[in-house]
Design a protein around this motif. Structure first.
Motif, PDB file in Angstrom:
ATOM      1  N   GLY A 115       0.790  -1.219   0.000  1.00  0.00           N
ATOM      2  CA  GLY A 115       0.000   0.000   0.000  1.00  0.00           C
ATOM      3  C   GLY A 115       0.824   1.272   0.000  1.00  0.00           C
ATOM      4  O   GLY A 115       2.049   1.251   0.189  1.00  0.00           O
ATOM      5  N   PRO A 116       0.166   2.408  -0.197  1.00  0.00           N
ATOM      6  CA  PRO A 116       0.847   3.702  -0.192  1.00  0.00           C
ATOM      7  C   PRO A 116       1.523   3.979   1.149  1.00  0.00           C
ATOM      8  O   PRO A 116       0.964   3.706   2.217  1.00  0.00           O
ATOM      9  N   GLY A 117       2.730   4.504   1.089  1.00  0.00           N
ATOM     10  CA  GLY A 117       3.424   4.939   2.288  1.00  0.00           C
ATOM     11  C   GLY A 117       3.965   3.827   3.166  1.00  0.00           C
ATOM     12  O   GLY A 117       4.401   4.091   4.289  1.00  0.00           O
ATOM     13  N   VAL A 118       3.975   2.594   2.693  1.00  0.00           N
ATOM     14  CA  VAL A 118       4.457   1.470   3.488  1.00  0.00           C
ATOM     15  C   VAL A 118       5.978   1.357   3.369  1.00  0.00           C
ATOM     16  O   VAL A 118       6.535   1.458   2.283  1.00  0.00           O
ATOM     17  N   SER A 119       6.648   1.122   4.510  1.00  0.00           N
ATOM     18  CA  SER A 119       8.088   0.859   4.514  1.00  0.00           C
ATOM     19  C   SER A 119       8.315  -0.616   4.824  1.00  0.00           C
ATOM     20  O   SER A 119       7.816  -1.128   5.831  1.00  0.00           O
ATOM     21  N   ILE A 120       9.056  -1.281   3.964  1.00  0.00           N
ATOM     22  CA  ILE A 120       9.311  -2.710   4.090  1.00  0.00           C
ATOM     23  C   ILE A 120      10.785  -2.911   4.428  1.00  0.00           C
ATOM     24  O   ILE A 120      11.664  -2.450   3.699  1.00  0.00           O
ATOM     25  N   THR A 121      11.060  -3.601   5.540  1.00  0.00           N
ATOM     26  CA  THR A 121      12.448  -3.841   5.952  1.00  0.00           C
ATOM     27  C   THR A 121      12.780  -5.324   6.059  1.00  0.00           C
ATOM     28  O   THR A 121      13.895  -5.680   6.438  1.00  0.00           O
ATOM     29  N   ARG A 122      11.833  -6.192   5.763  1.00  0.00           N
ATOM     30  CA  ARG A 122      12.090  -7.632   5.801  1.00  0.00           C
ATOM     31  C   ARG A 122      11.301  -8.290   4.679  1.00  0.00           C
ATOM     32  O   ARG A 122      10.385  -7.691   4.114  1.00  0.00           O
ATOM     33  N   ASN A 123      11.644  -9.521   4.385  1.00  0.00           N
ATOM     34  CA  ASN A 123      11.007 -10.218   3.265  1.00  0.00           C
ATOM     35  C   ASN A 123       9.495 -10.324   3.463  1.00  0.00           C
ATOM     36  O   ASN A 123       9.006 -10.469   4.587  1.00  0.00           O
ATOM     37  N   VAL A 124       8.783 -10.252   2.335  1.00  0.00           N
ATOM     38  CA  VAL A 124       7.327 -10.334   2.344  1.00  0.00           C
ATOM     39  C   VAL A 124       6.908 -11.614   1.619  1.00  0.00           C
ATOM     40  O   VAL A 124       7.291 -11.811   0.457  1.00  0.00           O
ATOM     41  N   PRO A 125       6.141 -12.496   2.260  1.00  0.00           N
ATOM     42  CA  PRO A 125       5.719 -13.735   1.591  1.00  0.00           C
ATOM     43  C   PRO A 125       4.822 -13.432   0.395  1.00  0.00           C
ATOM     44  O   PRO A 125       4.159 -12.392   0.332  1.00  0.00           O
ATOM     45  N   LYS A 126       4.784 -14.360  -0.538  1.00  0.00           N
ATOM     46  CA  LYS A 126       3.926 -14.191  -1.704  1.00  0.00           C
ATOM     47  C   LYS A 126       2.471 -14.064  -1.292  1.00  0.00           C
ATOM     48  O   LYS A 126       2.062 -14.526  -0.219  1.00  0.00           O
ATOM     49  N   ASP A 127       1.680 -13.432  -2.174  1.00  0.00           N
ATOM     50  CA  ASP A 127       0.241 -13.299  -1.961  1.00  0.00           C
ATOM     51  C   ASP A 127      -0.079 -12.554  -0.670  1.00  0.00           C
ATOM     52  O   ASP A 127      -0.971 -12.932   0.087  1.00  0.00           O
ATOM     53  N   SER A 128       0.676 -11.466  -0.409  1.00  0.00           N
ATOM     54  CA  SER A 128       0.472 -10.677   0.812  1.00  0.00           C
ATOM     55  C   SER A 128      -0.058  -9.290   0.480  1.00  0.00           C
ATOM     56  O   SER A 128       0.244  -8.730  -0.580  1.00  0.00           O
ATOM     57  N   ILE A 129      -0.855  -8.750   1.405  1.00  0.00           N
ATOM     58  CA  ILE A 129      -1.255  -7.348   1.375  1.00  0.00           C
ATOM     59  C   ILE A 129      -0.609  -6.669   2.574  1.00  0.00           C
ATOM     60  O   ILE A 129      -0.746  -7.133   3.705  1.00  0.00           O
ATOM     61  N   VAL A 130       0.119  -5.581   2.307  1.00  0.00           N
ATOM     62  CA  VAL A 130       0.771  -4.834   3.384  1.00  0.00           C
ATOM     63  C   VAL A 130       0.258  -3.407   3.325  1.00  0.00           C
ATOM     64  O   VAL A 130       0.441  -2.718   2.320  1.00  0.00           O
ATOM     65  N   ARG A 131      -0.378  -2.972   4.411  1.00  0.00           N
ATOM     66  CA  ARG A 131      -0.962  -1.635   4.447  1.00  0.00           C
ATOM     67  C   ARG A 131      -0.417  -0.850   5.626  1.00  0.00           C
ATOM     68  O   ARG A 131      -0.162  -1.415   6.691  1.00  0.00           O
ATOM     69  N   ALA A 132      -0.265   0.450   5.435  1.00  0.00           N
ATOM     70  CA  ALA A 132       0.147   1.315   6.533  1.00  0.00           C
ATOM     71  C   ALA A 132      -1.021   1.503   7.485  1.00  0.00           C
ATOM     72  O   ALA A 132      -2.188   1.480   7.065  1.00  0.00           O
ATOM     73  N   PRO A 133      -0.753   1.670   8.777  1.00  0.00           N
ATOM     74  CA  PRO A 133      -1.852   1.948   9.709  1.00  0.00           C
ATOM     75  C   PRO A 133      -2.527   3.267   9.366  1.00  0.00           C
ATOM     76  O   PRO A 133      -1.908   4.174   8.808  1.00  0.00           O
ATOM     77  N   GLU A 134      -3.794   3.334   9.681  1.00  0.00           N
ATOM     78  CA  GLU A 134      -4.530   4.568   9.415  1.00  0.00           C
ATOM     79  C   GLU A 134      -3.936   5.718  10.223  1.00  0.00           C
ATOM     80  O   GLU A 134      -3.611   5.571  11.402  1.00  0.00           O
ATOM     81  N   HIS A 135      -3.800   6.847   9.598  1.00  0.00           N
ATOM     82  CA  HIS A 135      -3.254   8.028  10.260  1.00  0.00           C
ATOM     83  C   HIS A 135      -4.390   8.795  10.936  1.00  0.00           C
ATOM     84  O   HIS A 135      -5.246   9.370  10.267  1.00  0.00           O
ATOM     85  N   GLU A 136      -4.375   8.765  12.242  1.00  0.00           N
ATOM     86  CA  GLU A 136      -5.417   9.454  12.993  1.00  0.00           C
ATOM     87  C   GLU A 136      -5.082  10.936  13.129  1.00  0.00           C
ATOM     88  O   GLU A 136      -3.920  11.332  13.193  1.00  0.00           O
ATOM     89  N   ILE A 137      -6.122  11.754  13.152  1.00  0.00           N
ATOM     90  CA  ILE A 137      -5.944  13.193  13.394  1.00  0.00           C
ATOM     91  C   ILE A 137      -5.785  13.411  14.891  1.00  0.00           C
ATOM     92  O   ILE A 137      -6.617  12.967  15.692  1.00  0.00           O
ATOM     93  N   ALA A 138      -4.688  14.037  15.290  1.00  0.00           N
ATOM     94  CA  ALA A 138      -4.408  14.254  16.716  1.00  0.00           C
ATOM     95  C   ALA A 138      -5.475  15.131  17.366  1.00  0.00           C
ATOM     96  O   ALA A 138      -6.091  15.988  16.715  1.00  0.00           O
ATOM     97  N   LYS A 139      -5.689  14.899  18.630  1.00  0.00           N
ATOM     98  CA  LYS A 139      -6.697  15.663  19.352  1.00  0.00           C
ATOM     99  C   LYS A 139      -6.244  17.099  19.605  1.00  0.00           C
ATOM    100  O   LYS A 139      -7.071  18.000  19.734  1.00  0.00           O
ATOM    101  N   ILE A 140      -4.933  17.305  19.693  1.00  0.00           N
ATOM    102  CA  ILE A 140      -4.423  18.657  19.887  1.00  0.00           C
ATOM    103  C   ILE A 140      -4.283  19.342  18.538  1.00  0.00           C
ATOM    104  O   ILE A 140      -3.884  18.730  17.541  1.00  0.00           O
ATOM    105  N   GLY A 141      -4.647  20.620  18.465  1.00  0.00           N
ATOM    106  CA  GLY A 141      -4.545  21.364  17.217  1.00  0.00           C
ATOM    107  C   GLY A 141      -3.114  21.720  16.866  1.00  0.00           C
ATOM    108  O   GLY A 141      -2.242  21.805  17.745  1.00  0.00           O
ATOM    109  N   ALA A 142      -2.852  21.928  15.562  1.00  0.00           N
ATOM    110  CA  ALA A 142      -1.503  22.241  15.108  1.00  0.00           C
ATOM    111  C   ALA A 142      -1.008  23.561  15.680  1.00  0.00           C
ATOM    112  O   ALA A 142       0.158  23.679  16.081  1.00  0.00           O
TER     113      ALA A 142
END
Length: 224
Positions: A190-217
Motif C-alpha cells: 500500500g501507499p506509504g508502506v516501509s518494508i524492511t524484511r522479506n514479504v511472503p507471496k500473496d500478501s497485502i501490506v498496508r500502513a496503519p490509518e493516520h489518525e488526526i491528533a486531538k491537539i490542534g496544530a
C-alpha cells in the motif's frame, strides 16, 4: 523525432490516453489506433484516434505493419494487462516499450519487453526490469535489484539495492523497500508502506490509518 513504426494502443482508459501522448511526443512510434475487447467497446474514437475491436485487430491492423502496447494498469493484480499482451504476442505482434527521454536508466540495466518507464525514474546499474512492467513517474530502482515480470510500480517508490520485487506485484505511492529485501509474487504494497524484511507471496501490506491528533496544530507549535 522520426517515426519508424506504427502502433496500436490496447485500452481506452486514462492510461491509454497518457500512453498516446508519450508515444506521439517522445518515441519513434506513430500511434494510429486504440483497441478494446468488443464487450467493452463503447466509442468509436478517443482524442481523434479510432477505437477498434481487439478481437479483429489482426485483420484491420496486421502484425506485419503494426506493433502493440497494452496500456492497462494493475487490474486483477496485473493479470488483465498480461493476458492482453500475451494474446497480442501470440497473434504475431511485436510488443512495444516506452522509456522516457527524461528518465535515467543506466547502460547495463536489463530491460524486458513491453515496459513503460515514465519520466524522473532512476534505474541504477546492474538492475533488471522484467517483461510487462510499468514504472510510473519518479521512482528509484536501486543497484542490483530486480523487478520481475508484470509488476506495477506507482509513483515515488524507493526500491533499495539487492532487492527482488516478485511477479505481478503492485507497489503503492511513496512505499519504500529496504536493502536486500525480497517481496514475493502477487503482493500488494500500500501507499506509504516501509518494508524492511522479506514479504511472503500473496500478501497485502498496508500502513496503519493516520489518525488526526486531538491537539490542534497551532496549539502544538505554540502559534498565537
Amino acid at each position: 523525432m522520426k517515426k519508424t513504426r506504427k502502433l496500436v494502443i490496447v485500452g481506452d482508459s486514462a492510461f491509454a490516453e497518457i500512453a498516446l501522448e508519450y508515444f506521439e511526443v517522445d518515441s519513434t512510434y506513430s500511434p494510429v489506433a486504440f483497441a478494446v475487447e468488443s464487450e467493452y467497446l463503447k466509442r468509436d474514437s478517443l482524442n481523434g484516434v479510432p477505437v477498434v475491436p481487439f478481437e479483429t485487430l489482426s485483420s484491420t491492423h496486421p502484425p506485419s505493419e503494426y506493433d502493440v502496447y497494452v496500456a492497462i494498469v494493475y487490474s486483477q493484480l496485473n493479470r488483465l494487462r498480461t493476458r492482453l499482451a500475451l494474446s497480442a504476442k501470440a497473434s504475431g505482434y511485436r510488443l512495444a516499450s516506452y522509456v522516457s527521454s527524461r528518465s535515467f536508466v543506466w547502460r547495463n540495466v536489463q530491460l524486458g519487453e513491453h515496459v513503460f518507464i515514465f519520466e524522473d525514474n532512476t534505474v541504477q546499474p546492474f538492475s533488471a526490469i522484467g517483461d510487462n512492467v510499468v514504472l510510473w513517474s519518479g521512482n528509484h530502482i536501486g543497484h542490483h535489484s530486480k523487478v520481475l515480470n508484470n509488476a506495477f510500480i506507482s509513483s515515488h517508490v524507493v526500491v533499495s539495492g539487492f532487492c527482488t520485487i516478485g511477479e505481478n506485484c503492485f507497489l503503492g505511492v511513496n512505499s519504500a523497500i529496504g536493502n536486500n529485501v525480497e517481496v514475493g509474487e502477487d503482493c500488494w504494497i500500500g501507499p506509504g508502506v516501509s518494508i524492511t524484511r522479506n514479504v511472503p507471496k500473496d500478501s497485502i501490506v498496508r500502513a496503519p490509518e493516520h489518525e488526526i491528533a486531538k491537539i490542534g496544530a497551532r496549539r502544538f507549535f505554540k502559534v498565537k
